[in-house]
Each structure stands twice: as structure tokens, then as C-alpha cells.
Enzyme design. Structure first.
Site, PDB file in Angstrom:
ATOM      1  N   ASP A  84       0.850  -1.210   0.000  1.00  0.00           N
ATOM      2  CA  ASP A  84       0.000   0.000   0.000  1.00  0.00           C
ATOM      3  C   ASP A  84       0.882   1.256   0.000  1.00  0.00           C
ATOM      4  O   ASP A  84       2.103   1.180   0.026  1.00  0.00           O
ATOM      5  CB  ASP A  84      -0.964  -0.026   1.195  1.00  0.00           C
ATOM      6  CG  ASP A  84      -0.237  -0.011   2.530  1.00  0.00           C
ATOM      7  OD1 ASP A  84       0.841  -0.622   2.625  1.00  0.00           O
ATOM      8  OD2 ASP A  84      -0.737   0.614   3.485  1.00  0.00           O
ATOM      9  N   HIS A 420       1.479  -8.698  -4.193  1.00  0.00           N
ATOM     10  CA  HIS A 420       0.451  -7.726  -3.821  1.00  0.00           C
ATOM     11  C   HIS A 420       1.166  -6.415  -3.486  1.00  0.00           C
ATOM     12  O   HIS A 420       1.399  -6.088  -2.313  1.00  0.00           O
ATOM     13  CB  HIS A 420      -0.320  -8.267  -2.614  1.00  0.00           C
ATOM     14  CG  HIS A 420      -1.493  -7.422  -2.213  1.00  0.00           C
ATOM     15  ND1 HIS A 420      -2.736  -7.561  -2.774  1.00  0.00           N
ATOM     16  CD2 HIS A 420      -1.609  -6.425  -1.296  1.00  0.00           C
ATOM     17  CE1 HIS A 420      -3.565  -6.691  -2.228  1.00  0.00           C
ATOM     18  NE2 HIS A 420      -2.915  -5.984  -1.323  1.00  0.00           N
ATOM     19  N   ASP A 465       0.742 -17.229  -5.373  1.00  0.00           N
ATOM     20  CA  ASP A 465       1.417 -16.167  -6.136  1.00  0.00           C
ATOM     21  C   ASP A 465       0.397 -15.448  -7.024  1.00  0.00           C
ATOM     22  O   ASP A 465       0.500 -15.471  -8.251  1.00  0.00           O
ATOM     23  CB  ASP A 465       2.576 -16.740  -6.960  1.00  0.00           C
ATOM     24  CG  ASP A 465       3.341 -15.634  -7.690  1.00  0.00           C
ATOM     25  OD1 ASP A 465       3.216 -14.458  -7.280  1.00  0.00           O
ATOM     26  OD2 ASP A 465       4.041 -15.952  -8.672  1.00  0.00           O
ATOM     27  N   GLU A 474       2.017 -10.392  -0.089  1.00  0.00           N
ATOM     28  CA  GLU A 474       2.369  -8.973  -0.001  1.00  0.00           C
ATOM     29  C   GLU A 474       3.847  -8.870   0.402  1.00  0.00           C
ATOM     30  O   GLU A 474       4.469  -9.859   0.803  1.00  0.00           O
ATOM     31  CB  GLU A 474       1.477  -8.240   1.023  1.00  0.00           C
ATOM     32  CG  GLU A 474       1.679  -6.729   0.970  1.00  0.00           C
ATOM     33  CD  GLU A 474       0.601  -5.909   1.689  1.00  0.00           C
ATOM     34  OE1 GLU A 474      -0.374  -6.467   2.204  1.00  0.00           O
ATOM     35  OE2 GLU A 474       0.763  -4.672   1.721  1.00  0.00           O
TER      36      GLU A 474
HETATM   37  O1  9MR Z   1       2.140  -7.253   9.183  1.00  0.00           O
HETATM   38  C1  9MR Z   1       0.793  -7.058   9.595  1.00  0.00           C
HETATM   39  C2  9MR Z   1       0.263  -8.363  10.149  1.00  0.00           C
HETATM   40  O2  9MR Z   1       0.977  -8.718  11.314  1.00  0.00           O
HETATM   41  C3  9MR Z   1      -1.223  -8.223  10.448  1.00  0.00           C
HETATM   42  O3  9MR Z   1      -1.734  -9.488  10.837  1.00  0.00           O
HETATM   43  C4  9MR Z   1      -1.949  -7.713   9.204  1.00  0.00           C
HETATM   44  C5  9MR Z   1      -3.452  -7.546   9.411  1.00  0.00           C
HETATM   45  O4  9MR Z   1      -3.734  -6.521  10.290  1.00  0.00           O
HETATM   46  O5  9MR Z   1      -1.412  -6.478   8.807  1.00  0.00           O
HETATM   47  C6  9MR Z   1      -0.056  -6.569   8.445  1.00  0.00           C
HETATM   48  O6  9MR Z   1       0.403  -5.300   8.089  1.00  0.00           O
HETATM   49  C7  9MR Z   1      -0.098  -4.688   6.911  1.00  0.00           C
HETATM   50  C8  9MR Z   1      -0.479  -3.262   7.307  1.00  0.00           C
HETATM   51  O7  9MR Z   1      -1.555  -3.293   8.188  1.00  0.00           O
HETATM   52  C9  9MR Z   1      -0.780  -2.385   6.111  1.00  0.00           C
HETATM   53  N1  9MR Z   1       0.279  -2.427   5.141  1.00  0.00           N
HETATM   54  C10 9MR Z   1       0.536  -3.790   4.693  1.00  0.00           C
HETATM   55  C11 9MR Z   1       0.992  -4.631   5.860  1.00  0.00           C
HETATM   56  C12 9MR Z   1       1.458  -6.008   5.402  1.00  0.00           C
HETATM   57  O8  9MR Z   1       0.420  -6.856   5.071  1.00  0.00           O
END
Ligand code: 9MR
Length: 495
Positions: A84, A420, A465, A474
Site C-alpha cells: 500500500d 500484492h 502467487d 504482499e
Molecule cells: O504485518 C501485519 C500483520 O501482522 C497483520 O496481521 C496484518 C493484518 O492486520 O497487517 C499486516 O500489516 C499490513 C499493514 O496493516 C498495512 N500495510 C501492509 C501490511 C502487510 O500486510
């Protein structure tokens, strides 16, 4: 390698982890906001500047007397967090905290590592230049009035998969939080020490960082339970914010890390007292929400440095260090015991629970980093075994695993192509930006309903993938930090 009719080509060489480690660091350059990513450094992945963040709104949930809702502040630079386009303090501080831990363990290694980034020609090591690009942004996230730190800088909702310079949503800084403020304090105190010898390129930064750290810590002491909780804030304040939360309601570990760093930076008794107060009961490997380990590493690396330890603190320091070493070694022993009945000869990946969101970094690699550091700092004669295990966990990440994927973009014979990641998806280039570690197999498959396709229900094969797979495919700055540190330590210590 040939087995039956199958052939796989691979390269054998001395410097494989060196190249991998460099590309892993270079991903941060590609993630930079607010400046053009030039062809000279980025090759075919060059792109125009985006998200200058020079006009960011104070969100109503962050408003107070001096800064009202809708006021505009400037908060430029820094990196996109992940797939993001937002910038989050908790994750930024953790990322830099982990990478600078690696830096302190092998400074000579990093001091000569060249990364081909715009600052490569100055006198500061490239790794520190890259970290500074985000530290510089972080400083702007502190409210100069009271020292508190805004939890994140974000759009109300995630952007679509469009190029960054096409994004139109307004950006906000949201409420201050205890977790963000303490992580910031820890990170700034750490940076103040490390950048002290780089005044040439970053005049005054060290001093400014320490001041910011002290101010932030004071705010956190006055607001020890100000948690960031979107489900609580959203009904009260508009616009709703639905981007990554990085919520954390257990902040004893953040207090511990900050106290350790502030003690290392100032040697003031007050912080040593806090180190003792917030000390953990046992060692836990690091992750963005659990930062005790960063405190432990900081304390063990710095507290006993003979040149600046006040004599009257020595006894207490030695006691604390002894407890932390015992905790770390007990952790290492438990992890190493898992290898015996493992399918891949690794301490990671032998139970379903190992395969969670972000597990390759948070579970596999961070376990190895912790065990390796235990071997290095505790001197129990097991370092060679720990090193071997760390190489095996790295092998797991790079392809010796249940799916056969090398989970780092641009490396290996079979690697992620559809990550992602908005930057990689919105350009016209088939290959994703190289050097990114993906989250990895995730038994919960939380993104199945969003279109991620899985070929298996088994935990260690729950990797997809596909572009929609935010839960397994991601990339993120915190996960890459793990890859950076382990590849560096193995490259430096493995020889
Ligand atoms: O790394 C984060 C993971 O531990 C959580 O379970 C998840 C869901 O809340 O979010 C991950 O972090 C994301 C963040 O909230 C937004 N940017 C992308 C991050 C990686 O997925």
C-alpha cells in the site's frame, strides 16, 4: 541439478548472500515517497515522484488546541510501508530498529557496502543514508507542542492498484498513540548514537533525534495507555480510516525497548531504572508488535561498553545483562531442539502455527537472527551450530521448502511474479521489483474470499502467487528488514 526428466539450473558462488542482501536493502529506495526514482539507480523500474506529503491534514481524531482538525502540516519523505501507499510509525520504527541492530553487530561490513542510491557518493555508509530517508520523515510525525507522535500518515482507504502519481485521495495524520510514540523514542535514541559520527552529511540530526526521543518518552509516560483502535475511533470521527491498523494494546515491551535505547544514548540512571521495571520475563523473537528483543539486543550490545558506563551502574547492568543472556540462551536451546524431527532440517516450519501472516520474516528469519545473536553475544560455544541452523532457515526461504518457491522476488528459478504490491502491479513491467521477501505461506488464507487462489489446504503450501493475495503474497518494509539482517549476518559471519 537433474532428477529424472526435471532440470533446474542454479548458480554456485561465493557472494550469493551479498547480492541478495544488497537488493533487499535497495527495495527501500524503490519504496521512497516524494522524489523521482531515477533510472540511474532503479533501471527499468524508474518512476516519477509521488506523494510529496507537503500538505497533510490533521484528522479530527488527532485534533487538539494547537492543531485543529483540517489544519495542514508538512510530512514529506519516508517509505511506503508495503504493498500500500501509507506510512506507519510503528512499523517504520521497528524496521529501522531491526536493521540498525544488524548494523551495530557488523558495522565494518555495512560501512563498505555500496548500494547505488542517490547518496552513494557522500561519506555516510549507504545503509545509513537509506535509513535516514525514513527517519527524516518520522521526525515530522512528532507534535512539537507535546512530544506525542501520530500513529500513521494515511489515506482514509487503501488506494486501488494504480500508479502512485495517479493517486488523488487526501492524506491525514491520525491520533497519537503510546505504541507509536515509544517506538519512535527508541528509534530516535538509537539513531542519535549511530549518526553522531556522520555530522558531515547530516549536521544536527543526532542532536535533534535525541531531543525528539526524550520529548516522546515524556509524552508516553504521561499517556501510558493511549491505544490506537480504529473500531473505537471510526464511529466518532469522519472520514473513517480503514487502512492498516498496527494496533497494539500491550506496550510494556515498547517501554522496555525505549528505556534500553534511552539508557544507551544518555546513561541516565532514570532510564536504567525503567529498563529494570519493564524487563521481560522471557525472550520473544522480534516482530512489529513485540519489540522486547530489540531492547535486549540494544542492552547486550551497548550497556557494558567500558568507555561510557558509569561505575555506580555497573553492578545493576551486569545483573540485568545476565538475566537477558539467560533468557536468550534458553530461547535458542528451545528453538534448536525443534530441528531433530524436522522435514527440512530447520527449526522453523514443523507445526501449522508457524505459518501465519508474514511468517517467513517474523517466524523463520527472526528466529534465526535471534539464535545467531544469542550465539554471538552469549559465548556458550554453540555458535557454529546456530550458524548452520540459520543457513538452513535461509535455505527454506530461498527454495528448500514445500512449494519450491524462492520467496524473494528476482532470485532463484521459481520466484513470486504477482506480488500484492501497487508499485510493481501498476507499472508496465512484467517482473516485480527485485529483492522483496513475500509474507509467505499462511494457513488461515484470510484472502481467499478476496480472490486469492490456493492450490492446497496444507499450512506450508498455503502460498498463492496471485495479486489479490495480501495474506501470503504482499511485501513489507518490516519483513524485508529481516531479510536484510539475516543475509548480512550470514554473509559477514558465515565466512
Ligand atoms: O504485518 C501485519 C500483520 O501482522 C497483520 O496481521 C496484518 C493484518 O492486520 O497487517 C499486516 O500489516 C499490513 C499493514 O496493516 C498495512 N500495510 C501492509 C501490511 C502487510 O500486510
Amino acid at each position: 541439478l537433474e532428477i529424472g526428466n526435471e532440470t533446474v539450473n542454479f548458480e554456485v558462488g561465493d557472494n550469493q548472500l551479498n547480492t541478495l542482501g544488497k537488493d533487499a536493502i535497495r527495495t527501500y529506495y524503490y519504496q521512497r515517497t516524494g522524489m523521482p526514482i531515477d533510472e540511474a539507480y532503479a533501471g527499468k523500474w524508474h518512476r516519477p515522484a509521488a506523494h510529496p506529503d507537503t500538505a497533510v491534514f490533521i484528522h479530527p481524531n488527532a485534533a487538539h488546541q494547537s492543531r485543529k482538525a483540517g489544519d495542514i502540516i508538512s510530512s514529506p519523505a519516508g517509505w511506503y510501508d508495503a504493498g500500500d501507499y501509507n506510512k506507519y510509525i510503528v512499523n517504520s520504527a521497528y524496521t529501522i530498529g531491526l536493521i540498525l541492530t544488524g548494523y551495530q553487530l557488523i558495522p565494518q561490513y555495512y560501512d563498505t557496502l555500496t548500494l547505488n542510491i542517490p547518496e552513494s557518493h557522500n561519506t555516510t555508509p549507504d545503509l545509513l543514508d537509506e535509513m535516514h530517508y525514513n527517519l527524516r520523515w518520522m521526525l515530522t510525525m512528532q507534535d512539537p507542542q507535546d512530544g506525542g507522535v501520530y500513529h500513521k500518515l494515511t489515506t482514509p482507504h487503501f488506494e486501488g492498484f494504480i500508479a502512485p502519481d495517479k493517486c488523488k485521495q487526501p492524506r491525514y495524520v491520525v491520533a497519537k498513540s503510546t505504541a507509536a510514540t515509544l517506538d519512535f523514542a527508541a528509534n530516535m535514541a538509537q539513531a542519535s548514537r549511530i549518526y553522531q559520527t556522520h555530522q558531515n552529511d547530516y549536521p544536527d540530526f543526532s542532536e535533534q533525534a535525541l531531543k525528539a526521543a526524550l520529548h516522546a518518552y515524556e509524552w508516553a509516560k504521561l499517556h501510558p495507555e493511549t491505544y490506537y483502535d480504529q473500531s473505537e475511533l471510526n464511529p466518532k470521527y469522519k472520514p473513517e480510516i480503514t487502512t492498516g491498523e498496527y494496533g497494539d494494546k500491550k506496550v510494556r515491551d515498547e517501554f522496555f525497548w525505549a528505556a534500553c535505547e534511552l539508557y544507551a544514548a544518555t546513561r541516565h540512571e532514570r532510564y536504567l531504572k525503567d529498563v529494570a521495571t519493564y524487563m521481560p520475563q522471557h525472550f520473544a523473537k522480534p516482530s512489529w508488535g513485540m519489540v522486547d528483543a530489540l531492547g535486549t539486543f540494544c542492552f547486550l550490545i551497548n550497556a557494558l561498553q567500558p568507555d561510557n558506563t558509569p561505575e555506580e551502574h555497573r553492578q545493576q547492568i551486569e545483573q540485568i545483562a545476565q538475566t537477558l543472556r539467560t533468557q536468550l540462551l534458553s530461547y535458542a536451546t528451545t528453538e534448536m531442539a525443534k530441528i531433530e524431527d524436522s522435514s527440512f532440517g530447520t527449526s522453523f516450519g514443523n507445526v501449522e502455527n508457524d505459518f501465519q501472516w508474514g511468517c517467513l520474516a517474523d517466524n523463520c528469519i527472526n528466529q534465526s537472527i535471534s539464535v545467531l545473536i544469542a550465539g554471538r553475544l552469549c559465548d556458550n560455544g554453540a555458535f557454529e551450530d546456530y550458524l548452520q541452523n540459520a543457513f538452513h532457515n535461509m535455505d527454506y526461504v530461498l527454495g528448500r521448502n514445500a512449494t519450491g518457491y524462492c520467496y524473494v522476488t528476482g532470485f532463484g528459478t521459481k520466484s513470486p511474479m504477482n506480488i500484492h504490491h501497487r508499485l510493481s502491479a501498476a507499472d508496465d513491467i512484467i517482473e516485480p521489483i527485485p529483492g522483496f521477501l513475500v509474507g509467505g505461506p499462511n494457513a488461515k488464507q484470510e484472502d481467499k474470499k478476496d480472490g486469492a487462489l490456493y492450490n492446497s489446504k496444507f499450512a506450508d503450501e498455503s502460498y498463492s502467487d496471485t495479486l489479490p493475495s495480501f495474506a501470503s503474497n504482499e511485501i513489507a518494509i518490516n519483513w524485508n528488514a529481516s531479510l536484510v539482517v539475516l543475509s548480512g549476518l550470514l554473509d559477514a559471519w558465515g565466512k
